[in-house]
Design a protein around this motif. Structure first.
Motif, PDB file in Angstrom:
ATOM      1  N   ASP A 115     -15.015 -37.247   4.537  1.00 23.21           N
ATOM      2  CA  ASP A 115     -13.867 -37.619   3.709  1.00 23.21           C
ATOM      3  C   ASP A 115     -12.937 -36.453   3.439  1.00 23.21           C
ATOM      4  N   GLY A 116     -13.345 -35.223   3.820  1.00 18.46           N
ATOM      5  CA  GLY A 116     -12.488 -34.070   3.612  1.00 18.46           C
ATOM      6  C   GLY A 116     -12.352 -33.722   2.143  1.00 18.46           C
ATOM      7  N   PHE A 117     -11.126 -33.380   1.694  1.00 20.24           N
ATOM      8  CA  PHE A 117     -10.908 -32.990   0.308  1.00 20.24           C
ATOM      9  C   PHE A 117      -9.534 -33.473  -0.127  1.00 20.24           C
ATOM     10  N   ARG A 118      -9.318 -33.484  -1.435  1.00 18.12           N
ATOM     11  CA  ARG A 118      -8.036 -33.846  -2.026  1.00 18.12           C
ATOM     12  C   ARG A 118      -7.683 -32.816  -3.089  1.00 18.12           C
ATOM     13  N   ILE A 119      -6.397 -32.501  -3.200  1.00 17.48           N
ATOM     14  CA  ILE A 119      -5.938 -31.581  -4.231  1.00 17.48           C
ATOM     15  C   ILE A 119      -5.347 -32.397  -5.371  1.00 17.48           C
ATOM     16  N   ALA A 120      -5.891 -32.207  -6.570  1.00 18.64           N
ATOM     17  CA  ALA A 120      -5.408 -32.918  -7.758  1.00 18.64           C
ATOM     18  C   ALA A 120      -4.934 -31.883  -8.772  1.00 18.64           C
ATOM     19  N   ASP A 121      -3.643 -31.703  -8.882  1.00 20.56           N
ATOM     20  CA  ASP A 121      -3.060 -30.693  -9.768  1.00 20.56           C
ATOM     21  C   ASP A 121      -3.659 -29.320  -9.459  1.00 20.56           C
ATOM     22  N   ASP A 122      -4.440 -28.768 -10.401  1.00 19.02           N
ATOM     23  CA  ASP A 122      -4.990 -27.426 -10.202  1.00 19.02           C
ATOM     24  C   ASP A 122      -6.462 -27.458  -9.788  1.00 19.02           C
ATOM     25  N   ARG A 123      -6.932 -28.590  -9.279  1.00 17.96           N
ATOM     26  CA  ARG A 123      -8.331 -28.709  -8.867  1.00 17.96           C
ATOM     27  C   ARG A 123      -8.421 -29.294  -7.462  1.00 17.96           C
ATOM     28  N   VAL A 124      -9.541 -29.005  -6.802  1.00 19.07           N
ATOM     29  CA  VAL A 124      -9.819 -29.553  -5.483  1.00 19.07           C
ATOM     30  C   VAL A 124     -11.022 -30.482  -5.595  1.00 19.07           C
ATOM     31  N   VAL A 125     -10.872 -31.702  -5.114  1.00 20.15           N
ATOM     32  CA  VAL A 125     -11.936 -32.697  -5.183  1.00 20.15           C
ATOM     33  C   VAL A 125     -12.459 -32.936  -3.776  1.00 20.15           C
ATOM     34  N   PHE A 126     -13.772 -32.908  -3.617  1.00 24.57           N
ATOM     35  CA  PHE A 126     -14.375 -33.134  -2.306  1.00 24.57           C
ATOM     36  C   PHE A 126     -15.749 -33.757  -2.469  1.00 24.57           C
ATOM     37  N   VAL A 127     -16.232 -34.358  -1.407  1.00 24.29           N
ATOM     38  CA  VAL A 127     -17.563 -34.973  -1.391  1.00 24.29           C
ATOM     39  C   VAL A 127     -18.459 -34.115  -0.520  1.00 24.29           C
TER      40      VAL A 127
END
Length: 218
Positions: free
Chosen positions: A197-209
């Motif tokens: 699923d890779g990663f996503r950037i949400a404001d000042d954070r990086v979300v990943f699985v």
């Protein structure tokens, strides 16, 4: 002798109605024009001011990144002219949210005793070609993906690492680096296997699985 020049046709759809459109036929400046030249892919800047496209002048030429105003007020500008010819321009590039810069990867084949490996580097360049491209990260490994933050100040990229010393020889590491290049990349995550699923950037954070390393919990 006939001169071959590829063209890109852009249809601008007016927001008031999709029944109206205007066609722009943009000639790409391929000099010298050779058989086999082609346009690989293109992106339109978020503010619709410019088109950035990846093209090669001839079948045996290197792919290069170019930029051109949509209103045809200027000729195309090559953005990757300062990149060493030993490096290949990767197909994956991104335009910053403010439409001012272009970020792209290059690959250089390094030959060693046990074969060859592609050495990746991450660059940024002004979209108008006002200055040469600047190297932001010497990735070195296999770059899987990269993305620019919504505010345009950071780039996040993932690298596939091979380490045969562990139970699972493959893992994905996440890094961030400022787009102005004022500091070295920062390691955000390591030692876990990333999902597809890779990663996503949400404001000042990086979300990943991430999935646990092989053998964890046994």
């Amino acid at each position: 002798m006939a001169r071959w020049i590829p063209w890109l046709s852009i249809f601008l759809l007016l927001p008031s109605t999709f029944a109206q459109s205007r066609k722009l036929s943009l000639p790409f400046p391929i000099e010298p024009a050779q058989p086999g030249g082609s346009v690989s892919t293109f992106e339109v800047a978020p503010d619709d001011s410019r088109i950035v496209y990846l093209a090669r002048e001839a079948a045996d030429a290197r792919l290069e990144l170019y930029s051109r105003p949509v209103d045809e007020s200027q000729a195309s500008t090559r953005l990757t002219g300062s990149i060493p010819m030993t490096e290949r321009i990767d197909h994956d590039f991104q335009i910053s949210p403010d439409s001012k810069r272009v970020y792209f990867l290059t690959l250089e084949t390094i030959y060693g005793e046990y074969g060859s490996v592609d050495h990746a580097r991450l660059y940024g360049a002004p979209i108008d070609g006002a200055s040469v491209a600047k190297r932001l990260a010497d990735i070195g490994g296999y770059a899987q993906d990269f993305s620019v933050s919504p505010d345009g100040t950071w780039l996040v990229y993932s690298v596939l690492i091979f380490d045969e010393s562990g139970a699972d020889p493959y893992r994905t590491e996440l890094f961030s680096v400022p787009t102005d290049g004022h500091r070295e990349p920062i390691l955000l995550s390591s030692a876990t296997r990333s999902s597809n699923d890779g990663f996503r950037i949400a404001d000042d954070r990086v979300v990943f699985v991430a999935t646990p390393p092989a053998g964890a919990g046994e």
